[in-house]
Structure formats: structure tokens, C-alpha cells
Design an enzyme around this catalytic site. Structure first.
Site, mmCIF file in Angstrom:
data_model
loop_
_atom_site.group_PDB
_atom_site.id
_atom_site.type_symbol
_atom_site.label_atom_id
_atom_site.label_comp_id
_atom_site.label_asym_id
_atom_site.label_seq_id
_atom_site.Cartn_x
_atom_site.Cartn_y
_atom_site.Cartn_z
ATOM 1 N N ARG A 283 28.052 -79.368 51.022
ATOM 2 C CA ARG A 283 26.963 -79.687 50.101
ATOM 3 C C ARG A 283 25.810 -80.405 50.624
ATOM 4 N NH1 ARG A 283 27.532 -83.862 47.201
ATOM 5 N NH2 ARG A 283 29.705 -83.780 47.047
ATOM 6 N N TYR B 39 6.537 -68.790 33.449
ATOM 7 C CA TYR B 39 7.839 -68.095 33.431
ATOM 8 C C TYR B 39 8.648 -68.870 32.079
ATOM 9 C CZ TYR B 39 12.538 -66.657 34.840
ATOM 10 O OH TYR B 39 13.607 -66.088 34.665
ATOM 11 N N ASP C 192 4.559 -73.355 41.556
ATOM 12 C CA ASP C 192 5.731 -72.165 41.486
ATOM 13 C C ASP C 192 4.699 -71.055 42.094
ATOM 14 O OD1 ASP C 192 6.933 -70.227 40.778
ATOM 15 O OD2 ASP C 192 8.005 -70.954 39.146
ATOM 16 N N LYS D 157 13.081 -63.207 43.859
ATOM 17 C CA LYS D 157 12.282 -62.378 43.790
ATOM 18 C C LYS D 157 11.813 -61.756 45.164
ATOM 19 C CE LYS D 157 12.917 -63.539 39.694
ATOM 20 N NZ LYS D 157 11.900 -64.651 38.996
#
Ligand SMILES: *Cc1c(COP(=O)(O)O)cnc(C)c1O
Length: 378
Positions: free
Chosen positions: A46, A98, A170, A195
């Protein structure tokens, strides 16, 4: 070095012992300590994993930032960034956002006391007038979804700097191949790597790049504390995708331009939104600041009946959400990606019942046109 060359180099020299050309997938949760108080640099996955770290260093290099971070999704990446703020803080946000980000802000973070207002970030005056005493950041999409409005990142960053606000971009639709927001003055970039960066519709992932090393320390603290990290297998898939980012986008953009021009001349199409068309309001700004216009386009058909016809009759083009992969996808924003946006907001933005969105892939453009042509014919 050109970004296409840089992308191919990601992970290339990791494994000096065997000379493996790709970074190994370190499928391990934990790492053995060499001695008391000693570490190999890795303790627990992690906190840090070599495959993930290779991806994180790779995106930081492409974006010219101090440090990169990989998350289990784009939404996890944005969530992590919002934890930089406190109750009472206000964030200015792009209005045709979005849909998932809008839902996260309105239905999750608002109840923890964060305040959001939405405006047209392609209008610099509107951004300036939207700043309040408790504003701490501007969250802007460099190219919006689905209407492809273009924000002037350089001017918004300048405004943010003069008012002590963080500028978060973004940059999912453009990627560092087309535009590097940090070079234009932004503080943080965030990506749905699902994407274009991963690029094959096969992995869900999120990335963040931070310009300032001190701020990067805070983001690292949050990434490790919250734990929504990307696993080593998925990190490897995103690296593999990123190596071909340039060639994919070159082809996708060329296809999008052809499709946009073909759609414009189609009598069953009322309107085309594509920044590669000179009449698009963002055309000149992108032409000046970016390497291209991306491969997303939206169009309005002349009759609502054509919506279902196109969604169901296209054969090469799939009716599916998401975007940025090698396959061309078509979707109906009003009922799919933007269903969580208030109807009156959707109406004002132009997300209506005749608007369709295409994510243009790498197929042959003539085959895509032929597919749309037969679908329009019914
Ligand atoms: C898809 C998307 C997101 C969310 O990313 P996930 O990987 O789906 O969680 C955020 N912003 C934009 C612009 C997107 O297209």
C-alpha cells in the site's frame, strides 16, 4: 526528449539483473527487511510497490511534475485530492463536468462540509467572479465532456496563483501527449487512466501528478492513509498502454477529424461539437496551446428517433460508456454518463435528447464512416 520516446522508456531499465525489457509485476503484499531499522525502500505494497512506482514515476515524467500517484480508479484519485480540503472550503468547478465527479462532489463530499459551485470555466471572467472568501481551489476539466469546451489553463492558473488557490486539472481527455497543464501553471493534474492512458478499455485506474514536492508529500500521505492504490497487475497494464499513447492518439485524432467533417455534411445531423473544426469555440485556443484536438466528439441528430437507431444499428461501433480506448464507442449522455446532472442544468448545457457522443478509436476511418452511414440509413 519527445513524450513518445519518454513513454516507451517507462520501466525499461528496472530489472538490471536479467535485463528484462518490461518492468516485472511485483505481485507481493510485503517485503522482507534486510535488518533491524533497515528497508529495501519497500515495506508494504500500500505504501509502495515497484510496479506501481514505475507507473507513478512514468506519469510524473510525462507530465513534468515532481511526483505521480496511482489509484484504483479516476474517482479514487479525485477523492484523494479532495481530502486536501476541510469543512467550509469552497471549490470552483467546471459546469459540464464528468457525471461521476459531479455525483462525488454533490452527494458525497458536500455532506462533509465542502462547498462547490459550477461555472463555465472556458469563461475566465466567470471564474474570476466566482471566487469567494472561502474558495481554496479551482477544479477544471481541460476539455469537457460531452460538449468539449476548452479552458484556458494558463490564465486560470495565473488567476489561481494570484489568489492563493490550487489549480487542479482533470486532463483525462487530452492526456500529457496533447497538453501538459503543469507546464501552463497548474498545480495538480488528475487522470482517469481508464481512458486514453491505459487505452484499451481493459483496466480501471486513476493517476495524479503534483508539481510541488511539498504538496506531493501531503498527497502521498493521503494516498497511503486512505489506501485506494492501484494493484501491481493493473499498474503494469497502464504502463503497457502508455507506451503507445502517441501513436494511438495520432490515429484517433485523425479519425475524429474525418468523422467530424463527414457528420457535418450529413443532413440527418443538426450540429457537431469537435474542437478540430474551425467553428468550434475552443479551436484556436487548443491550436495554440495543445498538440491536437483529441478524439472525442459529440453531435446532435435532427430527430430523437435517430438516437436509438444509431445506438442499436451500428455494428463496428459499440454502444457503451467510457472512452479513450482503441475501440470506437457511442453513447447517449443524457441517459447514460450525465444522468446524475440536474435536468435543468443538462438543458442549459445542451445535453439534450438528440445528443450523441463518440469516442473515436483506431479503426480505419472509412470503415467507421461506412458503419455510421448504414446505421443512419436504418
Ligand atoms: C472516467 C472519468 C473520470 C472517472 O474515472 P474512473 O476511472 O471511471 O473512476 C473522471 N474524469 C473524467 C473526465 C472521466 O472521463
Amino acid at each position: 526528449m519527445n513524450i513518445s520516446t519518454q513513454a516507451v522508456q517507462i520501466g525499461l531499465n528496472w530489472d538490471q539483473r536479467t535485463g528484462a525489457v518490461t518492468v516485472p509485476i511485483y505481485q507481493t503484499a510485503t517485503f522482507k527487511h534486510p535488518g533491524l531499522g533497515q528497508s529495501t525502500g519497500y515495506d508494504y505494497s500500500r505504501s509502495g510497490n515497484p510496479t506501481r512506482q514505475t507507473l507513478e514515476e512514468g506519469i510524473a515524467a510525462l507530465d513534468h511534475g515532481a511526483r505521480g500517484f496511482a489509484y484504483s480508479s479516476g474517482m479514487a484519485a479525485i477523492t484523494n485530492l479532495l481530502l486536501l480540503f476541510r469543512p467550509g472550503d469552497h471549490i470552483l468547478v467546471t459546469e459540464d463536468l464528468y457525471g461521476g465527479t459531479y455525483r462525488l462532489f454533490e452527494q458525497v463530499f458536500q455532506q462533509f462540509g465542502l462547498e462547490f459551485s459550477y461555472l463555465d470555466t472556458s469563461d475566465l471572467e466567470a471564474v474570476r467572479n466566482g471566487i469567494k472568501a472561502n474558495t481554496r481551489a479551482v477544479f477544471v476539466e481541460s476539455l469537457t465532456n460531452p460538449l468539449l469546451k476548452v479552458a484556458d489553463i494558463r490564465e486560470i492558473s495565473r488567476l489561481c496563483r494570484s489568489r492563493g488557490l490550487l489549480c487542479i486539472v482533470d486532463n483525462t481527455f487530452l492526456t500529457p501527449y496533447l497538453l501538459r497543464p503543469l507546464e501552463q501553471g497548474a498545480d495538480i493534474t488528475v487522470y482517469s487512466a481508464t481512458k486514453y492512458l491505459a487505452g484499451h478499455n481493459d483496466t480501471v485506474a486513476g493517476l495524479v501528478v503534483v508539481k510541488d514536492p511539498q504538496l506531493a508529500e501531503k498527497v502521498y500521505f493521503l494516498q497511503n492513509s486512505v489506501g485506494a492504490v492501484l494493484g501491481p497487475q493493473d499498474s503494469w497494464l497502464v504502463i503497457r498502454g502508455m507506451k503507445t499513447l502517441g501513436v494511438r492518439l495520432d490515429r484517433q485524432q485523425a479519425n475524429a477529424q474525418k468523422l467530424a467533417e463527414w457528420l457535418k455534411d450529413n443532413p440527418q445531423v443538426a450540429r457537431v461539437y469537435y474542437p478540430g473544426l474551425a467553428e468550434h469555440p475552443g479551436h484556436w485556443l487548443l491550436k495554440e496551446r495543445a498538440r491536437g484536438f483529441g478524439a472525442m466528439l459529440a453531435f446532435e441528430v435532427t430527430d430523437h428517433g435517430l438516437v436509438e437507431q444509431l445506438l442499436l444499428k451500428t455494428r463496428l461501433i459499440s454502444f457503451a460508456e467510457s472512452l479513450g480506448g482503441v475501440e470506437t464507442l457511442i453513447t447517449f449522455p443524457e441517459q447514460q454518463t450525465h444522468a446524475d446532472i440536474k435536468p435543468e442544468t443538462r438543458a442549459r448545457l445542451g445535453i439534450n435528447n438528440v445528443l450523441l457522443r463518440l469516442s473515436v478509436g483506431i479503426e480505419d476511418a472509412d470503415d467507421l464512416i461506412e458503419d455510421l452511414n448504414q446505421a443512419f440509413a436504418g
